[in-house]
Design a protein around this motif. Structure first.
Motif, PDB file in Angstrom:
ATOM      1  N   THR A  24       0.857  -1.177   0.000  1.00 44.79           N
ATOM      2  CA  THR A  24       0.000   0.000   0.000  1.00 44.79           C
ATOM      3  C   THR A  24       0.895   1.229   0.000  1.00 44.79           C
ATOM      4  O   THR A  24       1.916   1.261   0.684  1.00 44.79           O
ATOM      5  CB  THR A  24      -0.920   0.035   1.230  1.00 44.79           C
ATOM      6  N   CYS A  25       0.525   2.224  -0.772  1.00 46.89           N
ATOM      7  CA  CYS A  25       1.309   3.450  -0.822  1.00 46.89           C
ATOM      8  C   CYS A  25       0.391   4.621  -1.111  1.00 46.89           C
ATOM      9  O   CYS A  25      -0.724   4.460  -1.594  1.00 46.89           O
ATOM     10  CB  CYS A  25       2.413   3.357  -1.866  1.00 46.89           C
ATOM     11  N   GLY A  26       0.879   5.799  -0.813  1.00 51.60           N
ATOM     12  CA  GLY A  26       0.117   7.017  -0.984  1.00 51.60           C
ATOM     13  C   GLY A  26       0.710   8.105  -0.116  1.00 51.60           C
ATOM     14  O   GLY A  26       1.730   7.911   0.543  1.00 51.60           O
ATOM     15  N   ASP A  30      -3.206   9.329   4.124  1.00 54.13           N
ATOM     16  CA  ASP A  30      -4.219   8.820   3.196  1.00 54.13           C
ATOM     17  C   ASP A  30      -4.946   7.610   3.753  1.00 54.13           C
ATOM     18  O   ASP A  30      -5.970   7.194   3.213  1.00 54.13           O
ATOM     19  CB  ASP A  30      -3.574   8.452   1.855  1.00 54.13           C
ATOM     20  N   LYS A  32      -3.338   4.388   4.817  1.00 51.38           N
ATOM     21  CA  LYS A  32      -2.811   3.070   4.443  1.00 51.38           C
ATOM     22  C   LYS A  32      -2.839   2.100   5.618  1.00 51.38           C
ATOM     23  O   LYS A  32      -3.315   0.968   5.498  1.00 51.38           O
ATOM     24  CB  LYS A  32      -1.377   3.219   3.913  1.00 51.38           C
ATOM     25  N   SER A  33      -2.292   2.521   6.753  1.00 53.49           N
ATOM     26  CA  SER A  33      -2.244   1.618   7.909  1.00 53.49           C
ATOM     27  C   SER A  33      -3.648   1.271   8.393  1.00 53.49           C
ATOM     28  O   SER A  33      -3.916   0.140   8.811  1.00 53.49           O
ATOM     29  CB  SER A  33      -1.422   2.255   9.030  1.00 53.49           C
ATOM     30  N   ASP A 105       3.046  -2.364   4.287  1.00 56.94           N
ATOM     31  CA  ASP A 105       2.553  -1.006   4.551  1.00 56.94           C
ATOM     32  C   ASP A 105       3.749  -0.085   4.464  1.00 56.94           C
ATOM     33  O   ASP A 105       4.644  -0.121   5.302  1.00 56.94           O
ATOM     34  CB  ASP A 105       1.913  -0.948   5.937  1.00 56.94           C
ATOM     35  N   GLY A 108       4.357   7.031   3.621  1.00 56.72           N
ATOM     36  CA  GLY A 108       3.797   8.005   2.709  1.00 56.72           C
ATOM     37  C   GLY A 108       4.573   9.300   2.690  1.00 56.72           C
ATOM     38  O   GLY A 108       4.554  10.033   1.707  1.00 56.72           O
ATOM     39  N   LEU A 129      -3.383   4.474  -2.473  1.00 59.54           N
ATOM     40  CA  LEU A 129      -4.456   5.205  -1.818  1.00 59.54           C
ATOM     41  C   LEU A 129      -4.417   6.678  -2.183  1.00 59.54           C
ATOM     42  O   LEU A 129      -3.342   7.277  -2.239  1.00 59.54           O
ATOM     43  CB  LEU A 129      -4.362   5.064  -0.292  1.00 59.54           C
ATOM     44  N   THR A 140       1.435  11.021  -4.905  1.00 59.08           N
ATOM     45  CA  THR A 140       0.739   9.952  -5.621  1.00 59.08           C
ATOM     46  C   THR A 140       1.463   9.649  -6.921  1.00 59.08           C
ATOM     47  O   THR A 140       1.697   8.488  -7.278  1.00 59.08           O
ATOM     48  CB  THR A 140      -0.710  10.356  -5.932  1.00 59.08           C
ATOM     49  N   ASN A 160      -9.884   6.673  -0.861  1.00 59.50           N
ATOM     50  CA  ASN A 160     -10.242   6.524   0.551  1.00 59.50           C
ATOM     51  C   ASN A 160     -10.929   7.778   1.094  1.00 59.50           C
ATOM     52  O   ASN A 160     -10.847   8.855   0.513  1.00 59.50           O
ATOM     53  CB  ASN A 160      -8.979   6.214   1.358  1.00 59.50           C
TER      54      ASN A 160
END
Length: 616
Positions: A24-26, A30, A32-33, A105, A108, A129, A140, A160
């Motif tokens: 997951t990234c962003g 945003d 993610k966790s 995870d 960001g 995300l 992003t 999200n």
């Protein structure tokens, strides 16, 4: 409980099922966790005792009032909890009845982009995300480029916090379309956009009643349906030689881990980049003989002919070889603390080889700052065997290292490499090295004398040649100054030219060694990486690095050619020891303290070492 939830039973026993690695990234905050934590909770991965801890921590650290803060299931570092951001890459295991997952995870915050790249390098897919309130951001775009850089081809765009905008379908459509335009040229095979609320659980494990206008899959269903990356067996066979195993005169094996493909006894293999060919005679898996091996196996391969193979060479099918080139077109992520310096000195680690490299950017006007991605070209002192990353990720990825500090400053992939060996073929010698050595009565090899100007390299080399000649040995002396009158007369004293000077000398020495001659090389060769690149062209027992050690003060006092005086007066630019550094050998085979040793005594010390190594 918020949102629609599909109840998965706790995983008391993990049955065999395929495995998908995703990250997951962003941007920061945003969610993610929170998203991963809620997925862990809803798929039954949170034990009762950990749930009780989560309830307690949510009251202390939580950011969602009286509700559980699922992000705390991942933000395990105290520094992360205090700051409310993810600093390191956190890995978690998750499973459903259809598939198992390893979830990364990733950070960001822009400051920790290099950690995000670490997570991307091992994943098959990415969940990007985007905060519905903020929309698509520069981070992003940066994360998406990194995801593409490391070969991830399937992306799920999780829009999200859609609940904060009353689940407005127009917001979702606007972000979906903007992202599609952003990544149009990144080569993704699929991009699936899903409106979610990580906190409320909307569209995570089941369709949400809050978004009746959305008819696509839930996040977990989209993850279950993504194709799993192949294991590498389907790609052509590649093995980068890590070690040449010669326990005795009767055994010669090439050890390494098969990066891709399969190989069988009897297959015709090429040694790349040289192009020499032989058939595979034996496969050893540890001490066990095998007839076949495949990607992931650690093996020792024995060929049916005694061809020249060195650490860093790549074994490949004779009819399906990697390119051989000293120019690599690359795409890289700059990870250094300072922007890229075109005059910087670097070395590249590609497969099992580490050698000097010069980096130039495709767009010279670009300022390659930390955490930015750019295209460029790596120029190397000699051809290497390489595949484009898209064809073989194991062979087409590299890291760039600052030669002064030893710090990794970039990670990247090979986009393409002009195959210089496609029209160049190795012509086998009519007389083997062993036959030459039998006639000569001694082994061939290279004695490489390195040290400051005035340390005594040429004097020791001459004394060594006289001593060996007196014993009937065939020798050749390659002195740095003499070579610059001919073989390297076109070179100056820039870093790149110095590296090329060492490379040419090493290649000339290797040709002599192949005919059973002892090549004595005496040149400053100030960079460790350049000397290592030469050593890599030889078996370990056929290359001897000798450090001719004398202090700078002693060399200044001797100054047999008047060079130090001229350099101090400004008449010689970039003189080693004055205006340019000398990197003393880290682990020389022999050190000669010439302030205490006479040339004859120093030569005797080298001769004794050659006797111990079995050359004489």
């Amino acid at each position: 409980m918020d949102g629609a939830v599909t109840a998965f039973p706790p995983q008391t026993q993990r049955a065999e099922r395929d495995l998908l690695r995703f990250l997951t990234c962003g941007s920061v905050d945003d969610g993610k966790s929170t998203l991963i934590g809620r997925l862990l909770f809803e798929t039954g991965q949170v034990p009762e005792d950990q749930l009780a801890t989560l309830e307690r921590d949510s009251r202390r650290f939580g950011t969602d009032g009286a509700n559980l803060d699922y992000a705390l299931l991942l933000d395990g570092l105290e520094a992360e909890r205090e700051q409310g951001i993810t600093i390191d890459v956190a890995y978690r295991y998750m499973s459903t009845p259809r598939r198992s997952f390893i979830v990364a995870d990733t950070p960001g915050h822009e400051q920790y982009t290099r950690n995000m790249a670490t997570g991307a390098s091992t994943c098959d897919a990415a969940v990007v995300l985007v905060d519905a309130v903020k929309g698509v951001t520069a981070q992003t775009a940066r994360h998406s480029r990194i995801v593409a850089l490391f070969g991830i081809r399937h992306v799920i765009l999780a829009v999200n916090k859609i609940d904060l905008l009353a689940h407005d379908p127009s917001v979702f459509a606007r972000i979906r379309d903007a992202y599609a335009e952003l990544v149009a040229d990144l080569g993704f095979r699929s991009v699936t956009a899903i409106p979610v609320s990580a906190r409320r659980g909307d569209n995570l494990t089941a369709p949400s009643a809050a978004t009746p206008w959305y008819d696509g899959p839930s996040l977990i269903r989209a993850l279950e349906d993504l194709p799993v990356a192949d294991t590498g067996v389907a790609r052509p066979f590649r093995l980068a030689v890590q070690y040449v195993n010669r326990p005795d005169a009767d055994f010669r094996g090439y050890a390494g881990t098969i990066a891709s493909g399969e190989v069988r006894v009897g297959d015709a293999l090429a040694v790349c980049p040289s192009g020499r060919t032989a058939r595979l005679a034996r496969i050893l898996l540890g001490d066990v003989e095998a007839v076949q091996a495949r990607a992931g196996d650690a093996v020792t391969l024995v060929l049916d002919e005694d061809v020249d193979v060195a650490r860093g060479d790549v074994l490949a099918p004779a009819d399906d070889r990697p390119a051989a080139s000293d120019r690599l077109d690359v795409r890289l992520l700059w990870m250094g603390d300072q922007p890229f310096d075109p005059a910087g000195r670097y070395q590249v680690k590609l497969g099992a080889r580490t050698l000097p490299a010069r980096l130039s950017l495709s767009d010279a006007a670009v300022v390659l700052a930390p955490n930015e991605v750019a295209d460029g070209r790596l120029t190397l002192p000699s051809p290497v065997a390489v595949d484009a990353f898209r064809d073989d990720p194991a062979q087409g990825a590299f890291v760039l290292i600052d030669r002064v500090t030893g710090v990794t400053v970039a990670a990247g992939v090979v986009v393409s490499a002009p195959d210089q060996a496609a029209h160049i073929h190795h012509s086998p010698a009519a007389v083997s090295r062993e036959a030459h050595e039998l006639l000569n009565g001694h082994r061939g090899g290279v004695v490489w004398l390195t040290g400051l100007s005035g340390a005594g390299k040429s004097t020791v080399a001459q004394a060594l040649q006289q001593s060996l000649h007196g014993r009937g040995c065939r020798t050749v002396l390659l002195d740095g100054d003499n070579l610059r009158h001919g073989l390297t007369r076109d070179l100056g004293f820039s870093d790149a030219d110095r590296a090329e000077n060492v490379r040419r000398t090493g290649e000339a020495a290797r040709l002599f060694a192949e005919t059973g001659v002892i090549a004595i090389c005496a040149l400053i060769s100030p960079r460790q990486a350049d000397r290592d690149a030469v050593r890599a062209r030889f078996d370990d027992d056929r290359f001897v690095e000798v450090f001719v050690d004398a202090s700078l003060e002693s060399c200044r006092a001797r100054d047999p050619k008047g060079l130090y005086a001229r350099a101090s007066a400004g008449a010689i630019a970039g003189f080693t020891g004055i205006a340019a550094p000398y990197e003393a050998p880290r682990a020389p085979d022999l050190t000669l303290a010439t302030e205490q040793l006479s040339p004859a005594s120093a030569a005797d010390a080298v001769r004794r070492l050659l006797e111990e190594r079995g050359w004489l």
